[in-house]
Design an enzyme around this catalytic site. Structure first.
Site, mmCIF file in Angstrom:
data_model
loop_
_atom_site.group_PDB
_atom_site.id
_atom_site.type_symbol
_atom_site.label_atom_id
_atom_site.label_comp_id
_atom_site.label_asym_id
_atom_site.label_seq_id
_atom_site.Cartn_x
_atom_site.Cartn_y
_atom_site.Cartn_z
ATOM 1 N N GLU A 186 0.818 -1.217 0.000
ATOM 2 C CA GLU A 186 0.000 0.000 0.000
ATOM 3 C C GLU A 186 0.851 1.266 0.000
ATOM 4 O O GLU A 186 0.528 2.241 -0.689
ATOM 5 C CB GLU A 186 -0.902 0.012 1.228
ATOM 6 C CG GLU A 186 -1.788 1.253 1.302
ATOM 7 C CD GLU A 186 -2.581 1.310 2.594
ATOM 8 O OE1 GLU A 186 -3.374 2.247 2.735
ATOM 9 O OE2 GLU A 186 -2.386 0.436 3.451
ATOM 10 N N ASP A 187 1.955 1.273 0.756
ATOM 11 C CA ASP A 187 2.666 2.519 1.033
ATOM 12 C C ASP A 187 4.006 2.669 0.332
ATOM 13 O O ASP A 187 4.689 3.677 0.524
ATOM 14 C CB ASP A 187 2.894 2.658 2.550
ATOM 15 C CG ASP A 187 1.584 2.799 3.305
ATOM 16 O OD1 ASP A 187 0.587 3.221 2.693
ATOM 17 O OD2 ASP A 187 1.552 2.471 4.515
#
Length: 719
Positions: A79-80
């Site tokens: 996600e990051d």
């Protein structure tokens, strides 16, 4: 536990139960995660990598397997950071990549409001759980660490996260039997949600603790000595209820703090099931048991697999003593739930892969729960409906009932026969017509109790009744009934819409049969709808007026070269719509006047209810005069076999058994009573309002005439 600043604590905990090879894999995952999160920080200012390391350390404390610890370290990478699921799979294998994918939040999607975002995230999490239950264990550990470090957030965000924790994550931990996670999540959520209440209660507990310790030690010593005399090796521990548990008990039972503190709780842990029951006998001989407060969760485990004997005793100084008795294995399950069964200690090959892992009762129950959630998810209208249904499912005070074959079915307290039917199977629920409880016929809305044997009576002609939604308790029953009714309503609406449009286009000298697929497609495109059936549904549901749609079709066709057609047959545009009583949910009969076959009627198109049938003399009809475009001429079909509600008001002499006398006479005439309301008119007479099912006006007249002959009946009239 503070956020770690090195990997040493995690590796030390992991080395206690994992192989050296697996510990090296965890070290490699840390190095990869640190590289991926390079330069990223949390709101607290610390490097981001220490959050996933803390999550992995929480899971190492309950001795989760190697793949779970690696996935926990990498759970925010996809996600990051620029790294993908494929990158993780190449380095750490397919299973780890799948778990990470399941844990990843829906951060890149946009939602209209936070509630919708929360609901859709939860739906995705449930789908991921269905592939690997370890997803939710990592998600719970992630939430637990976030709650431990919540203080850096703004107060309003703290409260929002705390509410979500108390409403969703703590109940999930409870449902999976992970008591250690549940207790801390609840207390941290309570502290963030109600900081003043938390601090007041915390101070009160600390103040009272010193006075209580002496009593706790005395009772603990007495129980221990009795077990030594009876030669039962056991560990006796005085338990202190956590703050959120105290708060809930004070709030919902309306008890004072002093009343709560009068209860002393103890846990006795032994080596075998046989010793559990022997301990029960020992403590009952030491202190008198409280009647009706004994529960055997060993013979019948809770829905999350929890097993213990629970008993309440009259202790010294007038205090109540709660005692839980369990084996060491049961205690492990009570603390860690399904997580306890991802411990492979002796099941590891040299390569660190789990082998010969057999499903146990806790895992089976967890998988059944997830399967049940998937069924609810498939039938829910949207994510918000799904989340609300699951919240219902997450707060069960459970009961245990039996099928006729002796199988145990676990249901939330307050469940009815219909809930039981849907718990057995959706098809059983849909076809339910009656129920026997302990071999006695009971109404379907009857609340079931633990220990009862329930038999469902079925008919292939039966369909779910909308009225069931007023009394069912379980999320599965509610969602399946709604799904069926929505599907039926759609089909009924399309059928009624076709009839309404067929009638309306006659006013323009057209016939429905001449609306070819090509013409239908042009109309659908012009009205910007999905399909012709969609248009018919909207007409049937009252969301579009048939006359207006017919005019739009007429005007559209006038603009084409080849589609101006003139119907040559004889059509009466004023021909009324025929009502048979079998149209389904989109034709409704007004409760204000209860029309029945033989009455002069008219129809009114409602955007909420579809076509509503009223008697022409109904007082409410005058309110429709300002909307003549929504009126519809209707009449009854001949030889109707359906029954319809009608309301009678009967004035009877006061006296014992008056209602039973009237009801008995109605039953003699093979007529069902839908509902009854009775009130005193004066000292001599009472008024009964009774809604019954009749076929025609003649049928109603016969019933009224026979009721009028009863000596106790003074007057009778139709409302």
């Amino acid at each position: 536990m503070p956020t770690p600043t090195s990997i040493d604590g995690l590796l030390e905990k992991a080395s206690l139960y994992l192989s050296k090879r697996q510990v090296k894999q965890i070290q490699a995952a840390f190095e990869f995660g640190a590289e991926a999160h390079q330069g990223q920080t949390r709101k607290s200012g610390g490097d981001y990598i220490w959050h996933p390391v803390a999550v992995a350390e929480i899971l190492a404390e309950i001795q989760l397997d190697c793949e779970s610890l690696i996935a926990a370290i990498l759970h925010d990478v996809v996600e990051d950071t620029p790294f993908t699921k494929d990158d993780i799979e190449q380095r750490f294998g397919h299973n780890v990549a799948e778990i990470v994918d399941g844990v990843t939040k829906l951060g890149k999607l946009e939602f209209d409001n936070p509630q919708e975002a929360q609901a859709e995230n939860f739906r995705k999490m449930i789908l991921a759980m269905s592939r690997d239950i370890r997803v939710i264990l990592i998600k719970l550990a992630d939430r637990l660490h976030n709650m431990r470090t919540l203080g850096v957030m703004r107060p309003e965000k703290q409260r929002r996260i705390a509410r979500e924790t108390l409403e969703i994550f703590a109940p999930i931990a409870a449902r999976l039997g992970i008591n250690a996670f549940r207790i801390e999540l609840e207390d941290l959520g309570f502290k963030a949600m109600y900081p003043n209440r938390y601090s007041v209660l915390e101070r009160a507990v600390k103040k009272a603790r010193g006075n209580r310790n002496e009593v706790v030690n005395q009772i603990s010593e007495a129980i221990t000595n009795r077990l030594v005399d009876d030669k039962i090796p056991a560990q006796v521990v005085g338990r202190e209820k956590h703050l959120y548990s105290l708060y809930k008990k004070m709030k919902y039972k309306n008890l004072s703090f002093d009343e709560i503190l009068d209860i002393f709780a103890f846990r006795v842990v032994v080596n075998s099931v046989d010793e559990c029951y022997r301990v029960l006998g020992s403590v009952h001989s030491l202190y008198k048991p409280f009647p009706g407060r004994f529960k055997d969760y060993i013979a019948i485990p809770k829905s999350n697999g929890y097993q213990s004997l629970h008993t309440v005793l009259f202790g010294p100084y007038g205090a109540y003593i709660e005692v839980q008795i369990r084996t060491k294995e049961m205690h492990e399950v009570s603390e860690h739930g399904i997580a306890a069964h991802w411990i492979y200690k002796n099941d590891q090959t040299e390569e660190g892969q789990a082998t010969n892992h057999r499903l146990n009762a806790v895992e089976i129950r967890a998988q059944e729960w997830v399967k049940n959630l998937l069924e609810i998810q498939q039938s829910a209208g949207n994510s918000l409906d799904f989340l609300e249904n699951v919240k219902i499912d997450l707060f069960p005070n459970v009961i245990y009932v039996f099928t006729p074959k002796g199988e145990i079915v676990t249901l939330p307290a307050g469940s009815t026969a219909v809930d039981f039917a849907y718990a057995v199977h959706t098809s059983v629920g849909h076809s339910t017509v009656g129920c026997r409880v302990d071999k006695k016929l009971v109404p379907l809305r009857t609340h079931l109790e633990s220990g009862q044997t329930v038999e469902i009576l079925r008919s292939q002609e039966q369909q779910p009744n909308p009225a069931w939604l007023h009394f069912v308790t379980t999320a599965k029953a509610r969602s399946q009934i709604r799904h069926f009714l929505k599907t039926q309503q759609t089909e009924s609406a399309a059928s009624l819409g076709k009839r309404l449009l067929t009638k309306a286009i006659r006013s323009f000298n057209m016939s429905y049969q001449e609306l070819t697929e090509e013409i239908q497609q042009k109309v659908v495109e012009e009205l910007k709808l999905n399909s012709w059936d969609h248009l018919l549904e909207e007409i049937g549901l009252g969301q579009r007026l048939a006359n207006l749609v017919a005019k739009q079709i007429h005007d559209l066709l006038l603009g084409t070269e080849d589609s101006i057609f003139h119907y040559q047959g004889k059509i009466d545009p004023a021909m009324p719509l025929v009502i048979s009583g079998t149209e389904g949910m989109v034709v409704n009969y007004a409760n204000c006047c209860h029309p029945i076959p033989g009455d002069d009627i008219l129809g009114f198109i409602s955007a909420e209810k579809g076509l509503v049938i009223h008697r022409q003399e109904c007082p409410n009809v005058k309110n429709f005069k300002n909307h003549p475009e929504k009126w519809l001429d209707v009449h009854w079909e001949e030889n109707i076999t359906q029954t319809f509600n009608v309301e009678l008001q009967i004035e009877v002499l006061n006296g014992r058994g008056a209602l039973a006398t009237v009801a008995s006479k109605i039953a003699e005439m093979k007529t069902d009573i839908d509902r009854v309301r009775s009130e005193d008119k004066d000292e001599t007479y009472s008024l009964m309002n009774i809604v019954i099912r009749v076929r025609t006006r003649k049928h109603l007249a016969d019933i009224m005439r026979k009721l009028k002959r009863l000596p106790i009946v003074e007057k009778i009239h139709r409302i």
